[in-house]
Enzyme design. Structure first.
Site, PDB file in Angstrom:
ATOM      1  N   ASP A   1     -10.887 -65.510 -51.481  1.00 37.46           N
ATOM      2  CA  ASP A   1     -10.274 -64.414 -50.712  1.00 37.46           C
ATOM      3  C   ASP A   1     -10.229 -63.135 -51.558  1.00 37.46           C
ATOM      4  O   ASP A   1      -9.790 -62.085 -51.094  1.00 37.46           O
ATOM      5  CB  ASP A   1      -8.898 -64.789 -50.155  1.00 37.46           C
TER       6      ASP A   1
ATOM      7  N   GLU B   1      -5.053 -70.257 -62.906  1.00 31.48           N
ATOM      8  CA  GLU B   1      -5.375 -68.848 -63.164  1.00 31.48           C
ATOM      9  C   GLU B   1      -4.334 -68.222 -64.101  1.00 31.48           C
ATOM     10  O   GLU B   1      -3.120 -68.339 -63.860  1.00 31.48           O
ATOM     11  CB  GLU B   1      -5.421 -68.074 -61.827  1.00 31.48           C
TER      12      GLU B   1
HETATM   13  O1  KIV Z   1     -10.387 -65.582 -54.630  1.00 32.99           O
HETATM   14  C1  KIV Z   1     -10.924 -65.808 -55.722  1.00 32.99           C
HETATM   15  O2  KIV Z   1     -12.007 -65.328 -56.044  1.00 32.99           O
HETATM   16  C2  KIV Z   1     -10.227 -66.672 -56.644  1.00 32.99           C
HETATM   17  C3  KIV Z   1     -10.640 -66.541 -58.078  1.00 32.99           C
HETATM   18  C4  KIV Z   1      -9.911 -65.402 -58.703  1.00 32.99           C
HETATM   19  C5  KIV Z   1     -10.445 -67.775 -58.817  1.00 32.99           C
HETATM   20  O3  KIV Z   1      -9.347 -67.392 -56.289  1.00 32.99           O
END
Ligand code: KIV
Length: 263
Positions: free
Chosen positions: A45, A181
């Site tokens: 997202d 994260e």
């Molecule tokens: O939405 C995304 O790209 C993510 C990454 C930051 C891991 O969740």
């Protein structure tokens, strides 16, 4: 090309082998990642930021996630396709079942959900119905208005303990992967060792089983370059070569280096 499965990624962890994950939101980028044999393509997202130009991921809708998942899935003859459940798409168990179904029917092979132990029941119910899940812990960008910033999580002992115990609960509930994260390297390592299922890190140190980055970040296309990422295009002559350099750096353990990690 052989299609990567969740079982294959789990075997990599068992064999102590690292794996690579990158984001894509359309056919052309997904094709380059697929051809470079990136193990997992994440339809994140984060498209809210990098594609739509929003300040955060909150405005991203279910329809948009399904649309981008369909585009990526067309190219993913090798890579596993993982798609994000967007903000509030799993606010109730019914919503979670309905919306995860939509993502799977759009071509996702595993769905990713942000949240701690409150998503336990959702993970359990998706799992028994054959929908694989990745639980996103640590910095969870959909919570930005509660968190106040995109800073490192789990620096204090209490929060570190909560992240650890949530991961245990969610693994028991049936989570297939975890994504951690922006947590200190030591916490990333502890959780990776404690869990049987694979852990993907972004800003979580070099000891997680896999690494993920936002493709636009590694190609220098984003406004900012956060500490945990690196522009791989500066040493490459093409996008494909930059992706290959990223893959090589992760698999050889050169990325992330200490300058991309948090204490
Ligand atoms: O939405 C995304 O790209 C993510 C990454 C930051 C891991 O969740």
């Amino acid at each position: 090309m052989k299609k990567i499965t969740i079982k294959d990624i789990k075997s990599l962890k068992k064999g102590n082998k690292k794996f690579t994950v990158l984001t894509a939101y359309d056919f052309s980028f997904a094709r380059v990642l697929n051809d470079t044999k990136i193990d997992i393509i994440l339809v994140g997202d984060s498209l809210g930021n990098v594609i739509q130009g929003n300040k955060n991921t909150i405005p991203v809708t279910m329809e948009e996630m399904c649309y981008h998942t369909k585009l990526v899935a067309k190219a993913a003859s090798h890579s596993l396709v993982m798609s994000d459940m967007p903000f509030m798409s799993y606010k109730t168990l019914d919503d979670a079942l309905i919306n995860a179904t939509k993502l799977m029917q759009s071509g996702a092979e595993i769905i990713k959900i942000e949240g701690g132990k409150w998503v336990e029941k959702i993970i359990k119910e998706l799992s028994v119905r054959g929908i694989p899940t990745c639980c996103h812990l640590g910095l969870t960008p959909q919570y930005i208005h509660k968190l106040g910033s995109y800073g490192v999580r789990g620096k204090g002992q209490d929060e570190a303990n909560t992240i650890k115990s949530d991961s245990m609960i969610l693994e028991k509930a049936g989570a297939d992967f975890f994504l951690l994260e922006c947590v200190p390297t030591l916490l990333g390592e502890e959780i990776t060792k404690a869990l049987e299922v694979p852990v993907i890190g972004i800003g979580a140190g070099g000891k997680t089983d896999g690494q993920v980055l936002v493709t636009h970040d590694i190609l220098g296309l984003s406004e900012l370059t956060p500490k945990f990422t690196k522009n791989f295009l500066t040493d490459a002559n093409s996008i494909k070569e930059a992706i290959e350099l990223y893959k090589e750096a992760v698999l050889s353990g050169k990325f992330p280096s200490s300058e991309n990690c948090f204490k």
